[in-house]
Scaffold this motif. Structure first.
Motif, mmCIF file in Angstrom:
data_model
loop_
_atom_site.group_PDB
_atom_site.id
_atom_site.type_symbol
_atom_site.label_atom_id
_atom_site.label_comp_id
_atom_site.label_asym_id
_atom_site.label_seq_id
_atom_site.Cartn_x
_atom_site.Cartn_y
_atom_site.Cartn_z
ATOM 1 N N THR A 1 -56.579 -32.610 -32.068
ATOM 2 C CA THR A 1 -57.222 -33.829 -31.583
ATOM 3 C C THR A 1 -58.117 -33.489 -30.388
ATOM 4 N N HIS A 2 -59.023 -34.398 -30.061
ATOM 5 C CA HIS A 2 -59.891 -34.189 -28.904
ATOM 6 C C HIS A 2 -59.064 -34.134 -27.626
ATOM 7 N N ARG B 1 -60.860 -35.749 -22.085
ATOM 8 C CA ARG B 1 -61.092 -35.978 -23.516
ATOM 9 C C ARG B 1 -62.521 -36.433 -23.771
ATOM 10 N N SER C 1 -65.153 -34.868 -26.430
ATOM 11 C CA SER C 1 -65.723 -35.690 -27.500
ATOM 12 C C SER C 1 -67.244 -35.667 -27.452
ATOM 13 N N LYS D 1 -69.658 -34.005 -30.345
ATOM 14 C CA LYS D 1 -70.688 -34.820 -30.987
ATOM 15 C C LYS D 1 -72.037 -34.099 -30.942
ATOM 16 N N GLU E 1 -71.960 -31.459 -33.470
ATOM 17 C CA GLU E 1 -72.093 -32.053 -34.797
ATOM 18 C C GLU E 1 -73.559 -32.383 -35.094
ATOM 19 N N LEU F 1 -66.815 -33.182 -37.891
ATOM 20 C CA LEU F 1 -65.686 -33.831 -37.230
ATOM 21 C C LEU F 1 -64.987 -34.779 -38.189
ATOM 22 N N GLY F 2 -63.678 -34.634 -38.284
ATOM 23 C CA GLY F 2 -62.847 -35.532 -39.077
ATOM 24 C C GLY F 2 -61.716 -36.056 -38.223
ATOM 25 N N ARG F 3 -60.847 -36.816 -38.809
ATOM 26 C CA ARG F 3 -59.708 -37.376 -38.068
ATOM 27 C C ARG F 3 -58.704 -36.270 -37.758
ATOM 28 N N GLY F 4 -58.641 -35.890 -36.481
ATOM 29 C CA GLY F 4 -57.686 -34.856 -36.059
ATOM 30 C C GLY F 4 -58.027 -33.475 -36.570
#
Length: 216
Positions: free
Chosen positions: A166-167, A178, A182, A186, A189, A196-199
């Motif tokens: 996680t972030h 955090r 993040s 980004k 990305e 980036l995906g969930r976790g």
């Protein structure tokens, strides 16, 4: 020394010191997630990790965490060594990051061997000096290192694809907030370097990240 307690660096113990070590040391197994010590706790044993990993981290008054180091196979905990030598309480927390097998030597035996065995003393202080150098490097990175460079370097050292983290956990690893992580992810990305995906974080262009980390 018997196979049960043979670790690199301890093979040079003289026969009397080896008997003292083996007579007092005990093998301990703890499951992942076990808190091995907390801030303010008294240090009771010198610990050598046989297998697994212990994460040592510190939390600020504001609630921010930073990972100081990990203790892995064949290593000892520099904070524990410092607490035993200086008779101080812990000022960080140690958690079993995986299932851990370790050798625990009572504080009294540790001090006896430290005073009476040159080989044991050399082993303890060599490990202490090595870990202290790592901590000084961490301080330098946190104080002076660019977060984009440090983040790129961290990502490129992880072989698993995608990286499950996680972030917030990544912020703890790098000793920042955090929101900073993040924002930087980004940006990566947008450049097409990561997905980036969930976790999870997938590396789309590891070479670009490596070039950033290495200053190429």
């Amino acid at each position: 020394m018997t196979p049960a307690f043979r670790l690199p660096g301890l093979a040079d113990l003289d026969a009397d010191s080896a008997r003292v070590f083996e007579g007092a040391a005990r093998r301990v197994q703890v499951p992942a997630g076990t808190i091995l010590f907390r801030t303010g706790a008294r240090c009771e044993s010198y610990v050598l990790v046989v297998s697994g990993a212990i994460r040592v981290h510190r939390t600020s008054q504001g609630g921010r965490e930073i990972v100081l180091y990990r203790v892995e196979s064949g290593q000892s905990c520099v904070l524990t060594t410092n607490c035993l030598i200086a008779a101080r309480d812990y000022d960080a927390e140690g958690v079993a990051e995986t299932d851990v097998e370790m050798i625990a030597l009572p504080a009294s035996t540790f001090r006896r061997l430290l005073a009476g065995s040159e080989a044991f003393r050399d082993f303890v202080f060599a490990a202490y000096a090595s870990r202290l150098s790592d901590l000084l490097l961490l301080i330098e990175e946190v104080a002076f290192g660019r977060i984009d460079v440090r983040l790129a370097g961290w990502l490129t050292t992880r072989g698993a694809q995608p990286i499950a983290i996680t972030h917030q956990d990544l912020a703890v690893e790098l000793g920042t907030a955090r929101e900073v992580i993040s924002r930087q992810l980004k940006d990566f990305e947008r450049r097409g370097w990561v997905g980036l995906g969930r976790g999870a974080i997938a590396l789309r262009d590891p070479q670009a990240l490596r070039h950033l980390a290495e200053g190429v």
